[in-house]
Scaffold this motif. Structure first.
Motif, mmCIF file in Angstrom:
data_model
loop_
_atom_site.group_PDB
_atom_site.id
_atom_site.type_symbol
_atom_site.label_atom_id
_atom_site.label_comp_id
_atom_site.label_asym_id
_atom_site.label_seq_id
_atom_site.Cartn_x
_atom_site.Cartn_y
_atom_site.Cartn_z
ATOM 1 N N LYS A 121 5.327 35.111 -16.764
ATOM 2 C CA LYS A 121 4.894 33.781 -17.206
ATOM 3 C C LYS A 121 5.947 32.728 -16.860
ATOM 4 N N ALA A 166 5.784 32.042 -13.117
ATOM 5 C CA ALA A 166 4.618 31.196 -12.838
ATOM 6 C C ALA A 166 4.921 29.735 -13.177
ATOM 7 N N LEU A 167 5.611 29.480 -14.282
ATOM 8 C CA LEU A 167 5.982 28.106 -14.643
ATOM 9 C C LEU A 167 6.901 27.500 -13.587
ATOM 10 N N GLN A 217 6.979 28.255 -10.454
ATOM 11 C CA GLN A 217 6.178 28.009 -9.256
ATOM 12 C C GLN A 217 5.303 26.768 -9.401
ATOM 13 N N HIS A 218 5.092 26.325 -10.640
ATOM 14 C CA HIS A 218 4.228 25.164 -10.882
ATOM 15 C C HIS A 218 5.006 23.961 -11.395
ATOM 16 N N GLY A 219 6.274 23.849 -11.008
ATOM 17 C CA GLY A 219 6.999 22.611 -11.278
ATOM 18 C C GLY A 219 8.065 22.643 -12.347
ATOM 19 N N SER A 277 11.654 23.401 -14.022
ATOM 20 C CA SER A 277 12.979 23.528 -13.413
ATOM 21 C C SER A 277 13.895 24.318 -14.347
ATOM 22 N N LEU A 281 10.306 21.602 -18.881
ATOM 23 C CA LEU A 281 8.899 21.328 -18.559
ATOM 24 C C LEU A 281 8.556 19.887 -18.887
#
Length: 64
Positions: free
Chosen positions: A19, A22-23, A25-27, A29, A52
């Protein structure tokens, strides 16, 4: 992953929680990190925070 030690830089493989990966990979840092040693298990862990972007909560979303 690369860690600076007293004996120089050490490069080790990294296996992340799916998880969290995946975070990333979706922006998300990577934020602060802390190396933690579990004495009973004689195991090192790298604890890493993720930063996030989230929307500000509305007053309706806050329950008492």
């Amino acid at each position: 992953m690369s860690i600076l030690t007293l004996d120089g830089r050490v490069i080790i493989p990294y296996t992340g929680y799916s998880k969290h990966v995946a975070l990333l990979q979706h922006g998300a840092s990577i934020g602060a990190a802390k190396l933690w040693y579990d004495k009973p298990r004689k195991q090192f862990y790298l604890l890493v925070t993720l930063e996030l972007q989230v929307a500000d909560p509305s007053l309706k979303a806050i329950s008492r």
